[in-house]
Motif scaffolding. Structure first.
Motif, mmCIF file in Angstrom:
data_model
loop_
_atom_site.group_PDB
_atom_site.id
_atom_site.type_symbol
_atom_site.label_atom_id
_atom_site.label_comp_id
_atom_site.label_asym_id
_atom_site.label_seq_id
_atom_site.Cartn_x
_atom_site.Cartn_y
_atom_site.Cartn_z
ATOM 1 N N SER A 6 0.777 -1.371 -0.146
ATOM 2 C CA SER A 6 0.123 0.073 -0.341
ATOM 3 C C SER A 6 1.123 1.140 0.049
ATOM 4 O O SER A 6 1.948 1.151 0.353
ATOM 5 N N ASP A 7 -0.158 2.186 -0.015
ATOM 6 C CA ASP A 7 1.162 3.559 -0.259
ATOM 7 C C ASP A 7 1.502 3.599 0.692
ATOM 8 O O ASP A 7 2.753 4.393 1.327
ATOM 9 N N LYS A 8 1.271 3.912 2.449
ATOM 10 C CA LYS A 8 1.628 3.591 3.671
ATOM 11 C C LYS A 8 2.751 2.981 4.076
ATOM 12 O O LYS A 8 3.913 3.268 4.531
ATOM 13 N N GLU A 9 2.840 1.137 3.193
ATOM 14 C CA GLU A 9 3.349 0.554 3.763
ATOM 15 C C GLU A 9 4.894 1.088 2.883
ATOM 16 O O GLU A 9 5.939 0.655 3.355
ATOM 17 N N MET A 10 4.836 1.352 1.733
ATOM 18 C CA MET A 10 5.877 1.869 0.613
ATOM 19 C C MET A 10 6.951 3.178 1.476
ATOM 20 O O MET A 10 7.414 3.272 1.139
ATOM 21 N N GLN A 60 7.040 3.470 4.931
ATOM 22 C CA GLN A 60 7.260 3.273 5.328
ATOM 23 C C GLN A 60 8.903 2.632 5.196
ATOM 24 O O GLN A 60 9.934 2.419 6.125
ATOM 25 N N LYS A 61 8.651 1.505 4.294
ATOM 26 C CA LYS A 61 9.873 0.412 3.895
ATOM 27 C C LYS A 61 10.762 1.671 3.018
ATOM 28 O O LYS A 61 12.160 1.563 3.448
ATOM 29 N N ALA A 62 9.890 2.857 2.186
ATOM 30 C CA ALA A 62 11.377 3.844 2.008
ATOM 31 C C ALA A 62 12.051 3.981 3.491
ATOM 32 O O ALA A 62 12.815 5.043 2.762
ATOM 33 N N ALA A 63 10.822 4.698 4.086
ATOM 34 C CA ALA A 63 11.343 5.162 5.156
ATOM 35 C C ALA A 63 12.470 4.784 5.868
ATOM 36 O O ALA A 63 13.967 5.444 6.620
ATOM 37 N N GLY A 64 12.283 3.512 6.365
ATOM 38 C CA GLY A 64 13.087 2.840 6.950
ATOM 39 C C GLY A 64 14.226 2.460 6.479
ATOM 40 O O GLY A 64 15.254 2.189 6.910
#
Ligand code: IYR
Length: 230
Positions: free
Chosen positions: A21-25, A27-31
């Motif tokens: 999802s956009d939110k998961e994306m 989160q992944k990118a920020a991580g």
């Protein structure tokens, strides 16, 4: 090695796709950003050994990089042999002495001042591994005939970035080192003259009290490194 009869187009369904999802994306990118912000080039290593398998796995990760016509025009020589590391250090320091004694020119020397480098390269013998990256202008078919590689610097540099990221992800520190000229590495490491060494990567654990230059923490902000035309 590429086979002459494996060169026809054969599309496969996209494998291994992870849909977020956009939110998961985000989160992944920020991580991942946070992870990469913890990567620093280190000049002081301990001699603590690093298992060969870790280096092999990181090189395999580098080998997944995209490349011109998928020709994978790279070769990685991983060196732990003390006699070879000593030879590379001696030959690199010889070039670096000329560089720092005036070969570089005043502007370059001034640019390097905040980085704190000089002609001494102890990391080349203290780091447990040196990985030398070679760029191949040509590939060879199984029958020994040659074929041209395309976008060689671009491909090799992408693979090198993946390698540095993999090594960092494994918890190791690296230093990218580019003595100039680097041709001595071909004879020292027995690589063909058609291959161009692009970089020595020292790999290992940081020495206690290892430092980084404060300027290394000054990264350009997003506005300076990007434009969005929406
Ligand atoms: N190869 C030299 C000089 C050097 C050049 C650059 I540009 C650097 O970012 C760091 C060093 C050396 O390794 O000292």
């Amino acid at each position: 090695m590429v086979s002459k009869d494996a060169l026809s187009y054969d599309p496969l369904p996209l494998p291994d796709r992870a849909g977020y999802s956009d939110k998961e994306m985000q989160q992944k990118a920020a991580g991942f950003l946070a992870h990469m912000q913890r990567r620093h080039s280190v000049r002081d290593f301990t001699g603590q050994p690093v298992p060969r398998q870790v280096i092999e796995t990181c090189i395999r990760a580098a080998g997944t990089a995209p490349s011109g016509a998928n020709h994978q025009p790279w070769f990685f020589t991983a060196i732990s042999r003390p006699d070879l590391k000593a030879r590379i250090r001696a030959e690199a320091e010889e070039e670096e002495k000329k560089f720092y004694a005036g070969g570089a020119g005043d502007e370059w020397i001034k640019a390097l001042e905040p980085i704190g480098t000089n002609a001494d390269k102890p990391h080349l013998t203290t780091a447990p591994w040196l990985i030398v990256v070679f760029a191949q202008r040509w590939g060879e078919f199984e029958d020994g005939s040659r074929y041209k590689h395309y976008y060689v610097p671009e491909s090799v540099n992408i693979a090198t970035g993946v390698l540095l990221t993999a090594l960092h992800t494994a918890g190791l520190c690296t230093l990218t080192h580019t003595p100039n000229p680097m041709k001595f590495l071909n004879s020292a490491l027995g690589r063909p003259a058609a291959e161009k060494p692009t970089m020595i990567i020292a790999v290992g654990h940081p020495a206690e009290g290892a430092t980084v230059p404060s300027v290394a923490k000054l990264k350009k902000p997003l506005e300076e490194i990007s434009a969005f035309l929406e």
